[in-house]
Design a protein around this motif. Sequence first.
Motif, short mmCIF file in Angstrom:
data_model
loop_
_atom_site.label_atom_id
_atom_site.label_comp_id
_atom_site.label_asym_id
_atom_site.label_seq_id
_atom_site.Cartn_x
_atom_site.Cartn_y
_atom_site.Cartn_z
N ASN A 414 0.84 -1.20 0.00
CA ASN A 414 0.00 0.00 0.00
C ASN A 414 0.87 1.25 0.00
OD1 ASN A 414 -2.41 1.45 -0.06
ND2 ASN A 414 -2.60 1.50 2.17
N GLY A 415 1.96 1.16 -0.75
CA GLY A 415 2.86 2.30 -0.93
C GLY A 415 2.93 2.66 -2.41
N PHE A 416 2.91 3.94 -2.70
CA PHE A 416 2.87 4.43 -4.09
C PHE A 416 4.12 5.25 -4.37
CE2 PHE A 416 -1.37 3.63 -2.68
CZ PHE A 416 -2.06 3.15 -3.78
N TRP A 417 4.78 4.93 -5.47
CA TRP A 417 6.03 5.58 -5.85
C TRP A 417 5.88 6.24 -7.22
CZ3 TRP A 417 11.20 4.79 -3.69
CH2 TRP A 417 11.21 3.99 -2.54
N ARG A 418 6.52 7.38 -7.38
CA ARG A 418 6.76 7.85 -8.74
C ARG A 418 7.63 6.80 -9.44
NH1 ARG A 418 5.91 13.05 -10.25
NH2 ARG A 418 5.17 14.49 -8.64
N THR A 419 7.28 6.47 -10.65
CA THR A 419 7.99 5.38 -11.33
C THR A 419 9.49 5.66 -11.43
OG1 THR A 419 6.01 4.84 -12.60
CG2 THR A 419 8.09 4.02 -13.45
N GLN A 420 9.85 6.90 -11.75
CA GLN A 420 11.27 7.22 -11.87
C GLN A 420 11.98 7.07 -10.53
OE1 GLN A 420 12.96 7.61 -14.58
NE2 GLN A 420 14.92 8.02 -13.56
N ALA A 421 11.33 7.46 -9.44
CA ALA A 421 11.94 7.32 -8.12
C ALA A 421 12.17 5.86 -7.78
CB ALA A 421 11.05 7.99 -7.06
N LEU A 422 11.20 5.00 -8.10
CA LEU A 422 11.37 3.57 -7.84
C LEU A 422 12.42 2.97 -8.77
CD1 LEU A 422 10.45 1.11 -6.25
CD2 LEU A 422 8.63 0.78 -7.93
N HIS A 423 12.46 3.44 -10.00
CA HIS A 423 13.47 2.98 -10.96
C HIS A 423 14.87 3.24 -10.43
CE1 HIS A 423 15.44 2.30 -14.87
NE2 HIS A 423 16.09 3.43 -14.66
N GLU A 424 15.08 4.41 -9.81
CA GLU A 424 16.40 4.78 -9.32
C GLU A 424 16.72 4.16 -7.96
OE1 GLU A 424 16.74 9.02 -9.33
OE2 GLU A 424 16.08 9.21 -11.41
N THR A 425 15.69 3.79 -7.20
CA THR A 425 15.91 3.27 -5.85
C THR A 425 15.96 1.75 -5.84
OG1 THR A 425 14.72 5.18 -4.95
CG2 THR A 425 15.04 3.28 -3.48
N ARG A 426 15.00 1.10 -6.43
CA ARG A 426 14.88 -0.36 -6.48
C ARG A 426 14.72 -0.95 -5.07
NH1 ARG A 426 14.83 -2.43 -11.98
NH2 ARG A 426 15.08 -0.49 -13.12
N LEU A 427 14.29 -2.18 -5.03
CA LEU A 427 14.29 -2.95 -3.79
C LEU A 427 15.47 -3.91 -3.83
CD1 LEU A 427 10.51 -3.81 -3.26
CD2 LEU A 427 11.76 -1.75 -2.65
N GLN A 428 16.09 -4.10 -2.71
CA GLN A 428 17.30 -4.93 -2.66
C GLN A 428 17.02 -6.18 -1.83
OE1 GLN A 428 20.58 -2.44 -1.42
NE2 GLN A 428 20.46 -1.19 -3.27
N GLY A 429 17.05 -7.32 -2.49
CA GLY A 429 16.70 -8.58 -1.86
C GLY A 429 17.67 -9.04 -0.80
N ARG A 430 18.85 -8.45 -0.72
CA ARG A 430 19.79 -8.83 0.33
C ARG A 430 19.36 -8.31 1.69
NH1 ARG A 430 25.04 -4.97 -1.09
NH2 ARG A 430 24.03 -2.95 -0.76
N MET A 431 18.35 -7.41 1.71
CA MET A 431 17.84 -6.86 2.96
C MET A 431 16.54 -7.58 3.33
SD MET A 431 20.17 -4.61 3.48
CE MET A 431 19.56 -3.59 4.82
N LEU A 432 16.42 -7.97 4.59
CA LEU A 432 15.21 -8.68 5.03
C LEU A 432 14.00 -7.77 5.11
CD1 LEU A 432 16.71 -11.03 7.78
CD2 LEU A 432 15.88 -11.67 5.51
N THR A 433 14.22 -6.48 5.36
CA THR A 433 13.14 -5.49 5.25
C THR A 433 13.54 -4.54 4.11
OG1 THR A 433 14.21 -4.26 7.05
CG2 THR A 433 12.28 -5.60 7.62
N GLU A 434 13.32 -5.01 2.91
CA GLU A 434 13.71 -4.23 1.75
C GLU A 434 12.95 -2.92 1.67
OE1 GLU A 434 10.25 -6.20 1.34
OE2 GLU A 434 12.08 -7.40 1.26
N ASP A 435 11.76 -2.86 2.29
CA ASP A 435 10.95 -1.64 2.26
C ASP A 435 11.57 -0.53 3.11
OD1 ASP A 435 10.55 -3.10 4.57
OD2 ASP A 435 8.37 -3.12 4.46
N ILE A 436 11.99 -0.84 4.34
CA ILE A 436 12.61 0.17 5.19
C ILE A 436 13.96 0.61 4.61
CG2 ILE A 436 13.34 0.72 7.54
CD1 ILE A 436 10.33 0.14 7.16
N ASP A 437 14.70 -0.34 4.07
CA ASP A 437 15.96 0.00 3.41
C ASP A 437 15.72 0.96 2.25
OD1 ASP A 437 18.83 -0.48 2.55
OD2 ASP A 437 17.76 -1.31 0.83
N ALA A 438 14.70 0.69 1.44
CA ALA A 438 14.40 1.57 0.31
C ALA A 438 13.97 2.95 0.81
CB ALA A 438 13.30 0.95 -0.55
#
Length: 626
Positions: A414-438
């Motif tokens: 239930n989080g909404f991102w500008r596509t470009q912001a998400l493109h530049e940030t990405r989620l990183q699977g090496r983190m167990l809480t990839e959302d807080i890391d992002a």
Amino acid sequence: MPVLPTDTIDLSLPQSTFRSLTRQSGKRRGPTVAVLRFVEAARIESRFGRKGLDQVREQVAWLLRTELSDKEGLSTDENGGLVLTLRGAVEWQTADRLSAIAQRLARLPVRIGADQLTITPVIGWASSDDRPAPPDLVTLIHRATDAAEQATEHVDLIPRKWVPPRTAPSRRKRGDASLGRAIAQNVFTLVVGLAVPFLLLVLADRAGFDISTPLYLAVVGALVLTAVAVWTECFYALEPERPPREAAGPEPAASAIIPAYLPNEAATILDTLAAFLATDYGGPLQVILAYNTPHALPVEEELRALAAREPRLVVHRVPYSTSKAQNVNAALELVTGEFVGIFDADHQPAPDAFSRAWRWLSHGADVVQGHCVIRNGGSSWVSRMVAVEFEAIYAVNHPGRARLHGFGLFGGSNGFWRTQALHETRLQGRMLTEDIDATVRALLAGRTVVSDPALLSRELAPANLRALWRQRIRWAQGWFQVSRRHLAATLQSKELSVRNKLGLSFLIGWREIYPWISLQMITVIGFLAWRDGGFSDVDFLVPTFVLATLYTMLSGPAQALFAWRLAAPEIRRHRAWFLIYLVLNAVFYTEFKNHIGRVAQLKELTGERRWAITPRQVEAPVGRTA
């Protein structure tokens, strides 16, 4: 894993550069070779032809030349990528340098004629100091290519270093060993948190030093400080930030990404998709289901049939995925919307969710986090407790913190991102809480993250204590990972204000210390009872202790009261749930979560980082209540 054939490598320039760097290195580290590819290369060539891909490569090469020294080399290969020959450096320096290059390229607007595109770089690299490794350029390029293939499976802007293939470990039963380790971890944290401090107090007392008084005052101060933060967030949550009344422009194309692990979500995924396809949104809405599964499932046929009937739905199986982050990143390559909503596979958003999110995003927000509401509270006492806890989190803590400290948190769904912001940030699977890391990485990059408690989506909670433990131990360990990774950068950031830094320091710093501090009141009282001959001889009526205890203990009931006042209507009507939560929180749940936090830190420090899937609980019948 495929490697680049030798005859496709242009060695004319890098060979001489490589020899030159090898001679200069002497006893220092030998040169490094990196292979850079673009995820969109095939689509670009399909649309614009080989000349279009060459234009992209030329623009990227122009930027890269500003990153390289005169002694370093840059060349092309026939697969549309680039080969970088770099000076030798220690591993972390090379990784940081290549990561910075990937971040810059992800922000680079690439033009082909009148079209402007974004690209997703994937980078693999290998060092001539690796073993076994003859210092041969062709071998290093092959290895870097292998590593680039691994990076392509994650698409998270993290360069991958080549590592030698390893033989598969032998399979063995781990049930008893895992249980024994879990018991040992729980006992160890209690020993470190209680027995060791108690022993130190005893030893200091026998040596003639009374450190119990300063320890007692420090613990009281810490508890009061935490209670002050709770009370302050509660009052600030009464007047949360609200979205602009009108959007700054017409509703554009939007996308929803639903990552799923189908064996776990097969029973709920069709209902989830039905809810998304019923969304009331004025612009075009694309719904992407990005899933992974270890084996074929009957529901996949139903999903493909639904996608054939519904043009807005894209069903995308990610064959190499082992994480939510990989599913989201893979789906991002298919996104057509100007902004993206990310939802777990059990979520059902409110019909106006995308329209409300656009009101925020159109006025400058980069990320909007909504309010997650539990919809299976009637399933068990655990799900009822979590339902109230989520109201405390999403209706009180998040909006209160956003007003107090000036930033929100992306909670993974239930989080909404500008596509470009998400493109530049990405989620990183090496983190167990990839959302807080992002979230933290986005804030450090100057992004604006807001919280909206009226932006609703409904999800399922764990229905038993074992499932809750598995979920929360992963969350707690993930938060600790984020703290270790980002706390120093947060304090040094030039993008964050003092207000932001104070909030983030409390959020990712203090929260990791507090579970240990909270135990020390037991230690101090136990020591005083030992020293004075029993609990009956301890003076508990010291005014400071009484007032601090009352103030601290009342913060829990206050939070429950504010949660009830601000809760979603379907949760608020269950007053008994809040009363039960209040009791459970006082006698069990608070220490349960603190204990999980301590165990999670031990797991992280000992390198135990296994992802545990939280089982989905099908929603209970509507008529069932507490």
